[in-house]
Design an enzyme around this catalytic site. Structure first.
Site, mmCIF file in Angstrom:
data_model
loop_
_atom_site.group_PDB
_atom_site.id
_atom_site.type_symbol
_atom_site.label_atom_id
_atom_site.label_comp_id
_atom_site.label_asym_id
_atom_site.label_seq_id
_atom_site.Cartn_x
_atom_site.Cartn_y
_atom_site.Cartn_z
ATOM 1 N N ASN A 8 -15.571 19.407 -52.228
ATOM 2 C CA ASN A 8 -14.957 20.476 -52.528
ATOM 3 C C ASN A 8 -13.891 20.589 -53.225
ATOM 4 O O ASN A 8 -12.841 20.014 -52.909
ATOM 5 C CB ASN A 8 -14.705 21.212 -50.936
ATOM 6 C CG ASN A 8 -14.038 22.379 -50.865
ATOM 7 O OD1 ASN A 8 -13.949 22.993 -51.989
ATOM 8 N ND2 ASN A 8 -13.579 22.811 -49.858
ATOM 9 N N LYS A 10 -12.194 23.056 -54.356
ATOM 10 C CA LYS A 10 -11.296 24.128 -53.904
ATOM 11 C C LYS A 10 -10.816 24.844 -55.323
ATOM 12 O O LYS A 10 -11.650 24.760 -56.036
ATOM 13 C CB LYS A 10 -9.957 23.500 -53.148
ATOM 14 C CG LYS A 10 -10.373 22.621 -51.893
ATOM 15 C CD LYS A 10 -9.397 22.394 -50.959
ATOM 16 C CE LYS A 10 -10.093 21.788 -49.741
ATOM 17 N NZ LYS A 10 -9.120 21.665 -48.789
ATOM 18 N N HIS A 92 -14.832 28.154 -44.528
ATOM 19 C CA HIS A 92 -14.106 27.059 -44.814
ATOM 20 C C HIS A 92 -12.861 27.497 -43.960
ATOM 21 O O HIS A 92 -12.475 28.645 -44.484
ATOM 22 C CB HIS A 92 -13.756 26.617 -46.147
ATOM 23 C CG HIS A 92 -12.806 25.613 -46.283
ATOM 24 N ND1 HIS A 92 -11.510 25.649 -46.156
ATOM 25 C CD2 HIS A 92 -13.137 24.194 -46.192
ATOM 26 C CE1 HIS A 92 -10.939 24.250 -46.296
ATOM 27 N NE2 HIS A 92 -12.005 23.602 -46.482
ATOM 28 N N GLU A 94 -9.645 27.527 -44.929
ATOM 29 C CA GLU A 94 -8.811 28.144 -45.999
ATOM 30 C C GLU A 94 -9.366 29.551 -46.150
ATOM 31 O O GLU A 94 -8.474 30.424 -46.480
ATOM 32 C CB GLU A 94 -8.620 27.403 -47.207
ATOM 33 C CG GLU A 94 -7.732 26.161 -46.806
ATOM 34 C CD GLU A 94 -8.368 24.768 -47.804
ATOM 35 O OE1 GLU A 94 -9.157 24.935 -48.679
ATOM 36 O OE2 GLU A 94 -7.881 23.755 -47.213
ATOM 37 N N GLU A 162 -14.492 20.591 -39.520
ATOM 38 C CA GLU A 162 -13.253 20.267 -40.229
ATOM 39 C C GLU A 162 -12.180 20.405 -39.247
ATOM 40 O O GLU A 162 -11.658 21.658 -39.361
ATOM 41 C CB GLU A 162 -13.270 20.959 -41.571
ATOM 42 C CG GLU A 162 -14.397 20.497 -42.443
ATOM 43 C CD GLU A 162 -13.881 20.881 -44.000
ATOM 44 O OE1 GLU A 162 -13.948 19.871 -44.475
ATOM 45 O OE2 GLU A 162 -13.681 21.872 -44.246
ATOM 46 N N GLY A 168 -6.494 17.758 -45.778
ATOM 47 C CA GLY A 168 -5.288 17.515 -46.723
ATOM 48 C C GLY A 168 -3.943 17.107 -46.329
ATOM 49 O O GLY A 168 -3.040 17.087 -47.049
ATOM 50 N N SER A 207 -9.472 14.708 -44.690
ATOM 51 C CA SER A 207 -8.907 13.543 -45.001
ATOM 52 C C SER A 207 -9.811 12.330 -45.295
ATOM 53 O O SER A 207 -9.359 11.278 -44.730
ATOM 54 C CB SER A 207 -7.804 13.180 -44.106
ATOM 55 O OG SER A 207 -6.904 14.221 -44.353
ATOM 56 N N GLY A 229 -9.577 16.636 -51.372
ATOM 57 C CA GLY A 229 -8.829 15.687 -52.390
ATOM 58 C C GLY A 229 -9.472 14.644 -53.024
ATOM 59 O O GLY A 229 -9.573 14.425 -54.171
HETATM 60 P P1 PGA Z 1 -9.392 17.231 -47.570
HETATM 61 O O1 PGA Z 1 -10.276 18.614 -47.551
HETATM 62 O O2 PGA Z 1 -10.578 16.160 -47.901
HETATM 63 O O3 PGA Z 1 -8.491 17.008 -48.821
HETATM 64 O O4 PGA Z 1 -8.754 16.873 -46.333
HETATM 65 C C1 PGA Z 1 -11.365 18.710 -46.982
HETATM 66 C C2 PGA Z 1 -12.079 20.198 -46.974
HETATM 67 O O5 PGA Z 1 -11.210 21.052 -46.966
HETATM 68 O O6 PGA Z 1 -13.107 20.375 -47.032
#
Ligand code: PGA
Length: 247
Positions: A8, A10, A92, A94, A162, A168, A207, A229
């Protein structure tokens, strides 16, 4: 069941990022293992073109619940499908926090995705306060009940667990905590969609990186990952795909 490593991006990535995609194409997932990137919608068609004839699948990060109409700034699932997507992330955390998306909204988007022939990656996860209050399984159960559309099957739905506090941050739940939630999700899904539940891919996200991927993929009911990330760099995402291929 195909395992799935999903990236992803983002709100990251300009056309220069296509070099990362070219590098990623050198990664060869094992048979039975799929590799998916969800770039910003602006890059979707270009990436789909670059990935044609390769094992790389493309997806989007959100879709509107309607097929077309007066919805300025939104993109329908059908449009994403026509641009080369086979998957779309819905719900998601976010999106849930930035755009106040409810379980009902996520449910409608997942249903729209299925109507357009896309696989919806439905995201659920508790906040840190909810985990500290011992409410994780209640929250996960409620989100699953509310977010999963009518007619959900192993072919049109993937569920991504998640934990919001792990996204993140470099922090992850313990392996036992991940296994507990994934086992709970599988059981809950059985109650919702019966025998189909056994074939629904359950992804862990939050993460995930090359150094922790293998131990997470070794857990029961973990069928892949949703990676933020670490999906931006072909070397890191390729290593995660390799770990899934080896699991
Ligand atoms: P992250 O994000 O791997 O940067 O923690 C995961 C996600 O939001 O799908």
């Amino acid at each position: 069941m195909h395992k799935l490593a999903a990236g992803n991006w983002k709100m990251n990535g300009t056309p220069s990022a296509l070099a990362e995609v070219a590098a990623l194409l050198a990664a060869h997932p094992a048979p039975g293992c799929q590799m998916l990137l969800c770039p910003p919608a602006t890059l979707l068609a270009q990436m789909a073109w670059a990935a044609r004839g390769t094992p790389l699948l493309l997806g989007a990060q959100d879709c509107h619940a309607k097929a077309s109409g007066a919805h300025t700034g939104d993109i329908s699932a059908m449009m994403l499908e026509e641009a080369g997507a086979s998957h779309v992330i819905v719900g998601h955390s976010e999106r849930r926090s930035d755009h106040a998306e409810t379980d009902a909204a996520v449910n409608a988007k997942a249903a729209a995705a299925a109507r357009a022939g896309l696989i919806a990656i439905v995201c659920i996860g508790e906040t840190e306060a909810e985990r500290n209050a011992g409410a994780t399984l209640d929250v996960i159960g409620r989100q699953l009940d509310g977010s999963l559309p009518e007619g959900a099957t192993a072919a049109n739905i993937v569920v991504a667990y998640e934990p919001v506090w792990a996204i993140g941050t470099g922090r992850t739940p313990t392996l036992a905590e991940i296994a507990e939630v994934h086992g709970f999700i599988r059981t809950r899904l059985s109650g919702q969609i019966g025998a189909e539940a056994a074939g629904v891919r359950l992804l862990y996200g939050g993460s995930v990186k090359p150094s922790n991927a293998a131990e997470i993929f070794a857990l029961p009911h973990v069928d892949g990952a949703l990676v933020g990330g670490a999906s931006l760099k072909a070397a890191d995402f390729g290593a995660i795909v390799a770990a899934l291929s080896a699991a």
